[in-house]
Design an enzyme around this catalytic site. Structure first.
Site, PDB file in Angstrom:
ATOM      1  N   LYS A 172       0.845  -1.194   0.000  1.00  0.00           N
ATOM      2  CA  LYS A 172       0.000   0.000   0.000  1.00  0.00           C
ATOM      3  C   LYS A 172       0.881   1.245   0.000  1.00  0.00           C
ATOM      4  CE  LYS A 172      -3.829  -2.038  -0.119  1.00  0.00           C
ATOM      5  NZ  LYS A 172      -4.800  -1.835  -1.203  1.00  0.00           N
ATOM      6  N   ASP A 200      -0.059   0.128  -4.550  1.00  0.00           N
ATOM      7  CA  ASP A 200      -1.490   0.429  -4.666  1.00  0.00           C
ATOM      8  C   ASP A 200      -1.795   1.665  -3.819  1.00  0.00           C
ATOM      9  OD1 ASP A 200      -4.232   0.463  -4.714  1.00  0.00           O
ATOM     10  OD2 ASP A 200      -4.511  -1.565  -3.940  1.00  0.00           O
ATOM     11  N   GLU A 226      -1.196   0.692  -8.888  1.00  0.00           N
ATOM     12  CA  GLU A 226      -2.647   0.459  -8.886  1.00  0.00           C
ATOM     13  C   GLU A 226      -3.390   1.660  -8.316  1.00  0.00           C
ATOM     14  OE1 GLU A 226      -3.543  -3.508  -7.588  1.00  0.00           O
ATOM     15  OE2 GLU A 226      -5.333  -2.884  -6.515  1.00  0.00           O
ATOM     16  N   ASP A 275     -13.436  -6.761 -10.404  1.00  0.00           N
ATOM     17  CA  ASP A 275     -13.639  -7.735  -9.328  1.00  0.00           C
ATOM     18  C   ASP A 275     -14.890  -8.528  -9.668  1.00  0.00           C
ATOM     19  OD1 ASP A 275     -14.627  -8.917  -6.836  1.00  0.00           O
ATOM     20  OD2 ASP A 275     -13.048  -7.765  -5.864  1.00  0.00           O
TER      21      ASP A 275
HETATM   22 CA    CA Z   1      -6.507  -2.318  -4.736  1.00  0.00          CA
END
Ligand code: CA
Length: 381
Positions: A172, A200, A226, A275
């Site tokens: 992250k 991300d 991301e 997703d």
């Molecule tokens: Ca993500």
């Protein structure tokens, strides 16, 4: 065959001392929405709705109060017909977000029924397996809370993934450019050059900040960046992509073929990440895959949630074509969430175990799982 019932389960568990943060907030709980569709032939299917952020019971309410009554007496094998009619029912105010997550859960459950009815895994119904195991990357490396040294904790976690056999992991970022660079630098040093490292930002930046960060991260060989900018800012995505030598990925906050049409037509990302439990289930994601393949843009699904969502995503992953096809195709990565979760593995009787960096894709009928009803009923809100 006829649908005779739709049930939902909202699960919630605390993670207490394992609470974790990212660019948007800190969480101490995990929630999930599961749905179960039953039929007059005693076959039941199970699905999961992608949940993050809002109360999970909203998705459950849409499934039980809005879509449930519309499903009664329908043939569960009519997946496309059902999808279109449910989508159209809520279209005016439900083109994205939690409504489509709810629809996704139902669609996944219907495909589970379809597979069980025919005695075939879902990937067979989708057209076969391009692969029978999934190369996993670890999603983790969130910001640990209450540790004396965050960088040290992140480095230990990253080295742990390497030792477990992961060939890739995702960190992250989005905490501010200098902090992000210091995290990436420390982790790259600790894991060496062989392991794929992704970052991300969970849409923490505007395009100029994201470009700055992408350029600073280039020397650490980051595989993809991301959600650099908010999902609505498609022009921002395009700007970042033009000026970044790191691949740009995004799509977990996008829904249906209509939403992905924009990402694809603008060529806003290098890697699309729908997703399955959010973008519309198998019925819709196969349309997104077809659009992506026509545009020659690789698709690496976003995966989050319990073993139900994981099992469904593995079925999809088996059937993902190579973009483009070639003699030595690039092997896609499968997202394997390793962040703290009190019941991710408990909801199914079957367990998924990574071996040498790979997850086996079940060949059993449908999703290849059975709900651990004892556990689910006991822990449902
Ligand atoms: Ca993500």
């Amino acid at each position: 065959m006829k649908i005779t019932g739709v049930k939902t389960y909202v699960l919630q568990g605390m993670i207490e001392d394992q609470s974790f943060g990212w660019s948007q907030r800190v969480t101490r709980t995990r929630q999930s929405v599961l749905c179960e569709v039953s039929t007059d032939e005693k076959i039941t299917g199970v699905g999961e709705a992608f949940y993050f952020g809002g109360p999970a019971k909203i998705a459950a309410n849409i499934i039980s109060d809005v879509y449930g009554p519309l499903l009664m007496d329908k043939d569960p094998l009519d997946t496309s017909v059902i999808w279109d009619s449910l989508y159209n029912w809520t279209r005016d105010q439900g083109m994205k977000g939690v409504t489509i997550s709810a629809l996704s859960a139902i669609d996944i459950a219907l495909w589970d029924i379809k597979g069980k009815a025919q005695g075939l895994p879902i990937f067979k119904l989708l057209g076969g397996a391009y692969r029978h195991k999934a190369r996993a990357y670890a999603t983790g490396l969130y910001e640990p809370q209450n540790v004396p040294n965050v960088i040290e904790a992140l480095v230990n976690e990253a080295v742990g993934y390497k030792e477990e056999g992961f060939s890739g992991m995702k960190l992250k970022v989005g905490y501010g450019i200098d902090k992000d660079v210091s995290y990436v630098k420390a982790i790259r040093q600790a894991i060496g050059e062989e392991i794929c490292l992704m970052v991300d930002a969970n849409h923490a930046y505007n395009s100029s900040e994201a470009i700055q960060l992408a350029q600073k991260l280039e020397r650490f060989d980051v595989y993809w960046f991301e959600e650099p900018v908010p999902p609505e800012d498609l022009e921002g995505y395009c700007e970042v992509r033009k000026k970044s030598n790191i691949l740009i990925a995004g799509g977990e906050c996008e829904y249906t073929r209509y939403g992905f049409r924009n990402l694809i037509n603008l060529r806003a990302v290098d890697i699309l990440q729908p997703d399955l439990c959010a973008a519309g289930g198998f019925t819709e994601i196969m349309k997104i895959v077809a659009m992506a393949s026509a545009a020659n843009i690789p698709l690496i699904p976003h995966v989050w949630g319990t073993n139900v969502g994981l099992a469904a995503s593995l079925q999809l992953f088996a059937n993902l074509p190579h973009f483009p096809e070639r003699r030595f195709p690039a092997e896609p990565f499968f997202e394997y969430d390793r962040s703290a979760h009190p019941f991710r593995e408990e909801v199914t009787l079957e367990k998924f175990v990574m071996k040498n960096g790979y997850l086996d894709i079940p060949e059993r009928p449908g999703l290849g799982i059975n709900l651990n009803l004892k556990f689910v009923e006991k822990h449902a809100l």
